[in-house]
Design a protein around this motif. Sequence first.
Motif, PDB file in Angstrom:
ATOM      1  N   UNK A  57       0.817  -1.209   0.000  1.00 17.24           N
ATOM      2  CA  UNK A  57       0.000   0.000   0.000  1.00 17.24           C
ATOM      3  C   UNK A  57       0.850   1.258   0.000  1.00 17.24           C
ATOM      4  N   UNK A  58       0.162   2.382  -0.092  1.00 18.31           N
ATOM      5  CA  UNK A  58       0.775   3.700   0.025  1.00 18.31           C
ATOM      6  C   UNK A  58      -0.286   4.622   0.605  1.00 18.31           C
ATOM      7  N   UNK A  59       0.048   5.890   0.769  1.00 17.28           N
ATOM      8  CA  UNK A  59      -0.898   6.870   1.297  1.00 17.28           C
ATOM      9  C   UNK A  59      -0.915   8.049   0.342  1.00 17.28           C
ATOM     10  N   UNK A  60      -2.088   8.337  -0.200  1.00 19.85           N
ATOM     11  CA  UNK A  60      -2.257   9.510  -1.056  1.00 19.85           C
ATOM     12  C   UNK A  60      -3.141  10.490  -0.328  1.00 19.85           C
ATOM     13  N   UNK A  61      -2.694  11.737  -0.261  1.00 20.34           N
ATOM     14  CA  UNK A  61      -3.597  12.761   0.261  1.00 20.34           C
ATOM     15  C   UNK A  61      -4.267  13.403  -0.942  1.00 20.34           C
ATOM     16  N   UNK A  62      -5.597  13.505  -0.838  1.00 21.33           N
ATOM     17  CA  UNK A  62      -6.366  14.078  -1.945  1.00 21.33           C
ATOM     18  C   UNK A  62      -7.160  15.277  -1.442  1.00 21.33           C
ATOM     19  N   UNK A  63      -7.774  16.004  -2.396  1.00 20.64           N
ATOM     20  CA  UNK A  63      -8.390  17.290  -2.101  1.00 20.64           C
ATOM     21  C   UNK A  63      -9.833  17.293  -1.646  1.00 20.64           C
ATOM     22  N   UNK A  64     -10.652  16.400  -2.209  1.00 18.36           N
ATOM     23  CA  UNK A  64     -12.084  16.621  -2.042  1.00 18.36           C
ATOM     24  C   UNK A  64     -12.843  15.383  -1.627  1.00 18.36           C
ATOM     25  N   UNK A  65     -14.041  15.636  -1.148  1.00 14.98           N
ATOM     26  CA  UNK A  65     -14.944  14.580  -0.733  1.00 14.98           C
ATOM     27  C   UNK A  65     -15.316  13.702  -1.932  1.00 14.98           C
ATOM     28  N   UNK A  66     -15.448  14.321  -3.089  1.00 15.90           N
ATOM     29  CA  UNK A  66     -15.812  13.580  -4.297  1.00 15.90           C
ATOM     30  C   UNK A  66     -14.705  12.590  -4.667  1.00 15.90           C
ATOM     31  N   UNK A  67     -13.448  13.069  -4.668  1.00 16.24           N
ATOM     32  CA  UNK A  67     -12.317  12.184  -4.947  1.00 16.24           C
ATOM     33  C   UNK A  67     -12.269  11.065  -3.912  1.00 16.24           C
ATOM     34  N   UNK A  68     -12.569  11.421  -2.654  1.00 20.24           N
ATOM     35  CA  UNK A  68     -12.565  10.452  -1.558  1.00 20.24           C
ATOM     36  C   UNK A  68     -13.603   9.372  -1.800  1.00 20.24           C
ATOM     37  N   UNK A  69     -14.839   9.801  -2.120  1.00 22.89           N
ATOM     38  CA  UNK A  69     -15.933   8.850  -2.320  1.00 22.89           C
ATOM     39  C   UNK A  69     -15.670   7.892  -3.468  1.00 22.89           C
ATOM     40  N   UNK A  70     -15.057   8.424  -4.534  1.00 19.07           N
ATOM     41  CA  UNK A  70     -14.848   7.594  -5.725  1.00 19.07           C
ATOM     42  C   UNK A  70     -13.433   7.030  -5.813  1.00 19.07           C
ATOM     43  N   UNK A  71     -12.653   7.192  -4.739  1.00 14.27           N
ATOM     44  CA  UNK A  71     -11.284   6.664  -4.720  1.00 14.27           C
ATOM     45  C   UNK A  71     -10.506   7.135  -5.946  1.00 14.27           C
ATOM     46  N   UNK A  72     -10.604   8.418  -6.230  1.00 15.87           N
ATOM     47  CA  UNK A  72      -9.984   9.011  -7.404  1.00 15.87           C
ATOM     48  C   UNK A  72      -8.535   9.390  -7.088  1.00 15.87           C
ATOM     49  N   UNK A  73      -7.603   8.689  -7.722  1.00 16.00           N
ATOM     50  CA  UNK A  73      -6.181   8.895  -7.436  1.00 16.00           C
ATOM     51  C   UNK A  73      -5.479   9.779  -8.466  1.00 16.00           C
ATOM     52  N   UNK A  74      -6.236  10.442  -9.338  1.00 11.17           N
ATOM     53  CA  UNK A  74      -5.605  11.140 -10.465  1.00 11.17           C
ATOM     54  C   UNK A  74      -4.854  12.418 -10.076  1.00 11.17           C
ATOM     55  N   UNK A  75      -5.277  13.121  -9.041  1.00 14.37           N
ATOM     56  CA  UNK A  75      -4.558  14.362  -8.712  1.00 14.37           C
ATOM     57  C   UNK A  75      -4.309  14.499  -7.204  1.00 14.37           C
ATOM     58  N   UNK A  76      -3.428  13.649  -6.670  1.00 15.23           N
ATOM     59  CA  UNK A  76      -3.157  13.733  -5.229  1.00 15.23           C
ATOM     60  C   UNK A  76      -2.404  15.007  -4.866  1.00 15.23           C
ATOM     61  N   UNK A  77      -2.633  15.481  -3.651  1.00 16.49           N
ATOM     62  CA  UNK A  77      -1.920  16.636  -3.109  1.00 16.49           C
ATOM     63  C   UNK A  77      -0.520  16.190  -2.686  1.00 16.49           C
ATOM     64  N   UNK A  78      -0.449  14.964  -2.132  1.00 13.88           N
ATOM     65  CA  UNK A  78       0.823  14.417  -1.670  1.00 13.88           C
ATOM     66  C   UNK A  78       0.768  12.900  -1.776  1.00 13.88           C
ATOM     67  N   UNK A  79       1.934  12.304  -2.023  1.00 13.64           N
ATOM     68  CA  UNK A  79       2.045  10.853  -2.091  1.00 13.64           C
ATOM     69  C   UNK A  79       3.089  10.414  -1.072  1.00 13.64           C
ATOM     70  N   UNK A  80       2.711   9.459  -0.237  1.00 14.49           N
ATOM     71  CA  UNK A  80       3.637   8.910   0.761  1.00 14.49           C
ATOM     72  C   UNK A  80       3.756   7.421   0.492  1.00 14.49           C
ATOM     73  N   UNK A  81       4.983   6.912   0.470  1.00 16.26           N
ATOM     74  CA  UNK A  81       5.140   5.488   0.216  1.00 16.26           C
ATOM     75  C   UNK A  81       6.320   4.900   0.964  1.00 16.26           C
TER      76      UNK A  81
END
Length: 148
Positions: A57-81
């Motif tokens: 696994x990894x940790x992606x920080x994302x911007x919005x509730x919509x991205x969160x709900x749909x597990x949208x990984x296209x534009x993360x704010x930060x990527x931790x691995x």
Amino acid sequence: MIPPPPRKILPFGKDYKVGDSNEWRVPEESDFYSKWSEEKQFHVGDNLLFYYNDQVDDVLEINSDLEFRFCDTTSPVAVHNGGQDLIRLTKPGIRYFITSKIGHCEAGLKLRVVVRPLSTSVAKKTQLSPFGRLIKWLHDSFRPHPHH
């Protein structure tokens, strides 16, 4: 496990190990992480500690509730691995974390954290014990007033 490095800013923050003993992995119950975060109160200055198998696994920080709900990984704010990531909560608001691994986010490996502001009154109150506050109140309330 290596302890997190000593903090340089905001020494009054708490460390939260995401998922506690479960750590950051696909949970048995899909609402595990939402329940985990609802039971806690996060404030500015706190830290999230993500422990996980970086091969899985990894940790992606994302911007919005919509991205969160749909597990949208296209534009993360930060990527931790790194497998052990410390993420500081530096400002109030909602923070969203998911994994980029296919199917894992959909299975419930996602976290929404509501970060509350650290009000100055809270910081001051916590420095005094209840007894200390009583003494201060008594002192302030019954201070002799100078007569004119």
